[in-house]
Design a protein around this motif. Structure first.
Motif, short mmCIF file in Angstrom:
data_model
loop_
_atom_site.label_atom_id
_atom_site.label_comp_id
_atom_site.label_asym_id
_atom_site.label_seq_id
_atom_site.Cartn_x
_atom_site.Cartn_y
_atom_site.Cartn_z
N GLY A 1 -0.09 -5.98 -2.05
CA GLY A 1 -0.79 -5.45 -0.87
C GLY A 1 -0.01 -5.65 0.42
N ASP A 2 0.99 -6.53 0.42
CA ASP A 2 1.82 -6.70 1.62
C ASP A 2 2.64 -5.45 1.86
N GLU A 3 3.09 -5.31 3.10
CA GLU A 3 3.98 -4.21 3.45
C GLU A 3 5.38 -4.75 3.68
N VAL A 4 6.39 -4.02 3.18
CA VAL A 4 7.78 -4.41 3.44
C VAL A 4 8.50 -3.25 4.13
N ASP A 5 9.53 -3.58 4.90
CA ASP A 5 10.26 -2.55 5.63
C ASP A 5 11.22 -1.80 4.71
N VAL A 6 11.39 -0.52 4.98
CA VAL A 6 12.33 0.31 4.22
C VAL A 6 13.18 1.10 5.20
N ARG A 7 14.44 1.19 4.93
CA ARG A 7 15.33 2.00 5.75
C ARG A 7 15.52 3.34 5.06
N VAL A 8 15.20 4.43 5.72
CA VAL A 8 15.32 5.75 5.08
C VAL A 8 16.05 6.73 5.98
N ARG A 9 16.47 7.83 5.40
CA ARG A 9 16.91 8.98 6.19
C ARG A 9 15.69 9.86 6.37
N TYR A 10 15.30 10.04 7.61
CA TYR A 10 14.05 10.75 7.87
C TYR A 10 14.07 12.19 7.37
N THR A 11 15.25 12.83 7.41
CA THR A 11 15.31 14.25 7.04
C THR A 11 15.30 14.46 5.53
N THR A 12 15.37 13.36 4.76
CA THR A 12 15.34 13.54 3.30
C THR A 12 14.19 12.78 2.66
N THR A 13 13.28 12.28 3.47
CA THR A 13 12.20 11.46 2.93
C THR A 13 10.86 12.17 3.03
N THR A 14 10.12 12.12 1.96
CA THR A 14 8.75 12.63 1.96
C THR A 14 7.82 11.44 1.99
N PHE A 15 7.12 11.27 3.08
CA PHE A 15 6.23 10.11 3.20
C PHE A 15 4.87 10.43 2.58
N ASP A 16 4.22 9.39 2.03
CA ASP A 16 2.85 9.59 1.55
C ASP A 16 1.91 9.76 2.72
N SER A 17 2.21 9.03 3.81
CA SER A 17 1.37 9.22 4.99
C SER A 17 2.17 8.97 6.25
N VAL A 18 1.79 9.70 7.28
CA VAL A 18 2.38 9.54 8.60
C VAL A 18 1.23 9.10 9.50
N VAL A 19 1.37 7.91 10.08
CA VAL A 19 0.29 7.37 10.90
C VAL A 19 0.77 7.29 12.35
N ILE A 20 0.13 8.03 13.22
CA ILE A 20 0.52 8.02 14.63
C ILE A 20 -0.54 7.30 15.42
N SER A 21 -0.15 6.24 16.11
CA SER A 21 -1.14 5.44 16.85
C SER A 21 -1.52 6.15 18.13
N LEU B 1 13.63 12.63 16.54
CA LEU B 1 14.07 11.32 16.02
C LEU B 1 14.89 10.54 17.04
N GLY B 2 14.84 10.96 18.28
CA GLY B 2 15.70 10.35 19.31
C GLY B 2 15.26 8.98 19.77
N GLU B 3 14.04 8.58 19.44
CA GLU B 3 13.53 7.27 19.87
C GLU B 3 13.16 6.48 18.62
N ARG B 4 14.21 5.93 17.97
CA ARG B 4 13.98 5.26 16.68
C ARG B 4 13.05 4.06 16.81
N GLY C 1 12.60 22.23 7.30
CA GLY C 1 12.69 21.33 6.15
C GLY C 1 11.46 20.46 6.01
N ASN C 2 11.67 19.15 5.92
CA ASN C 2 10.54 18.24 5.78
C ASN C 2 9.94 17.91 7.15
N GLY C 3 10.28 18.70 8.17
CA GLY C 3 9.75 18.43 9.50
C GLY C 3 10.28 17.09 10.02
N TYR C 4 11.56 16.82 9.71
CA TYR C 4 12.22 15.59 10.17
C TYR C 4 11.41 14.34 9.79
#
Ligand SMILES: *Cc1c(COP(=O)(O)O)cnc(C)c1O
Length: 349
Positions: free
Chosen positions: A329-349, A216-219, A32-35
């Motif tokens: 320009g501020d960022e706000v938190d969003v609660r989503v279902r990961y398996t149904t969300t298409t993110f504009d970007s995935v940033v891994i530190s 998704l086991g480590e939210r 799917g959307n790769g979780y």
């Protein structure tokens, strides 16, 4: 300017490694959307984990993972005479087909005699799979055939530890079928059920197929944020939005990234909607009583209401007077279902 999934890379990778270390025979699932992370990224992570096989959802997904993971690829969707072609350049020897019907077995063996297959046994899921009788017929068909049977698959419902009786029956069907294989591919068994299965059937190799609990086991390693794109002060009665609604009181309209294209949907209405409850909220000046619906966005510590249903790529929120108003320009938190969300970007530190 985006809906972003931020990943604490070290924590996430530590979790992936722990699950892999603690799960004998793990077969990671990416589909799917790769979780939420994307298929390609999960394929690379499965490679990093040293997995020998990656289970994917559909034949269409093969192309996206095949160059990023070099082990075997199991397609979870059952093979059918149409729609099961492999992408150009992918050697058939890397692919393990799931076969769930006798007619498909005949057709596949005819087209690709030295194919690799997993036979799916029907479970209480009732999605795909063969009956005990069909499994026996399949075993007879395969007896003098060059195809490789890589095992039998059980896809169980999400029953949280209540599968053992069913699984024992299913394994007995495999034994009774006369199939030469002693490998089981199982989905949705708990660690305790896996241990019990291995104790009861020590001659079987058990391969758990896991997606959600792995990726998704480590939210706590994951956070989702949206950018505040615009902020407009409104007075009571000011008109806004596609439908010309009026502001029920003074406050701010916030335009934030994330809309229907990302999978952002309307949340359930807030609480009790009896006439009395509505009258009470109306008396208190509650916004849900005037038809505003809860959004998954949190601003200044509280989940806020949509000013109107989400648009394609942005959403409009209503922020009454009182809370701190975020800036563009501020960022706000969003609660989503990961398996149904298409993110504009995935940033891994
Ligand atoms: C999606 C899927 C899985 C993985 O499910 P999760 O709940 O994400 O672990 C396992 N087996 C089958 C057949 C699936 O379709």
């Amino acid at each position: 300017m985006s809906l972003t999934l931020s990943v604490d890379g070290e924590r996430w990778r530590r979790h992936l490694r722990t699950v892999a270390d603690q799960t004998a025979g793990l077969a990671p699932v990416a589909k799917g959307n790769g979780y939420g992370f994307g298929l390609g990224r999960l394929a690379r992570k499965a490679q990093w984990l040293g997995a020998d096989i990656l289970a994917i959802g559909t034949y269409e997904e093969l192309a996206e993972v095949a160059r990023r993971f070099d082990g075997d690829l199991m397609v979870l969707a059952p093979w059918r005479p149409t729609g099961s072609a492999l992408p150009d350049g992918l050697p058939a020897t890397r692919v393990v087909h799931t076969v769930s019907r006798l007619v498909d077995l005949l057709a596949l063996l005819d087209r690709e005699p030295d194919t690799r297959i997993v036979l799916e046994r029907m479970t209480s899921m009732r999605r795909h799979g063969m009956s005990a009788d069909e499994l026996r017929s399949a075993a007879q068909l395969l007896e003098r055939h060059p195809a490789t049977v890589e095992g039998v698959a059980f896809h169980l419902p999400l029953a949280d530890g209540a599968h053992l009786t069913e699984v024992v029956g299913l394994v007995n069907d495999v034994v009774a079928s006369g199939l030469a294989t002693r490998r089981l591919w199982v989905s949705h068994l708990t660690p305790r059920e896996l241990a019990s299965l291995r104790t009861s059937y020590a001659d079987f190799e058990v391969r758990p197929r896991i997606g959600t609990d792995l990726w998704l086991g480590e939210r706590a390693a994951l956070s989702v944020t949206a950018t505040v794109l615009d902020v407009h002060e409104v007075e009571r009665g000011d008109v806004f939005g596609y439908r010309g609604r009026t502001a029920p009181k003074a406050g701010h309209i916030l335009v934030v990234s994330g809309g229907t294209a990302h999978g952002i949907g309307l949340e359930a209405p807030t609480g009790d909607h009896s006439i009395r409850a509505r009258a009470a909220t109306l008396a208190r000046g509650g916004l849900d009583a005037v038809g505003f619906v809860r959004s998954p966005y949190t601003v200044d510590g509280k989940q806020r209401l949509f000013a109107e249903p989400p648009h394609m790529q942005v959403s409009m929120l209503f922020l009454p007077h009182g809370p701190r108003v975020p800036a563009v320009g501020d960022e706000v938190d969003v609660r989503v279902r990961y398996t149904t969300t298409t993110f504009d970007s995935v940033v891994i530190s």
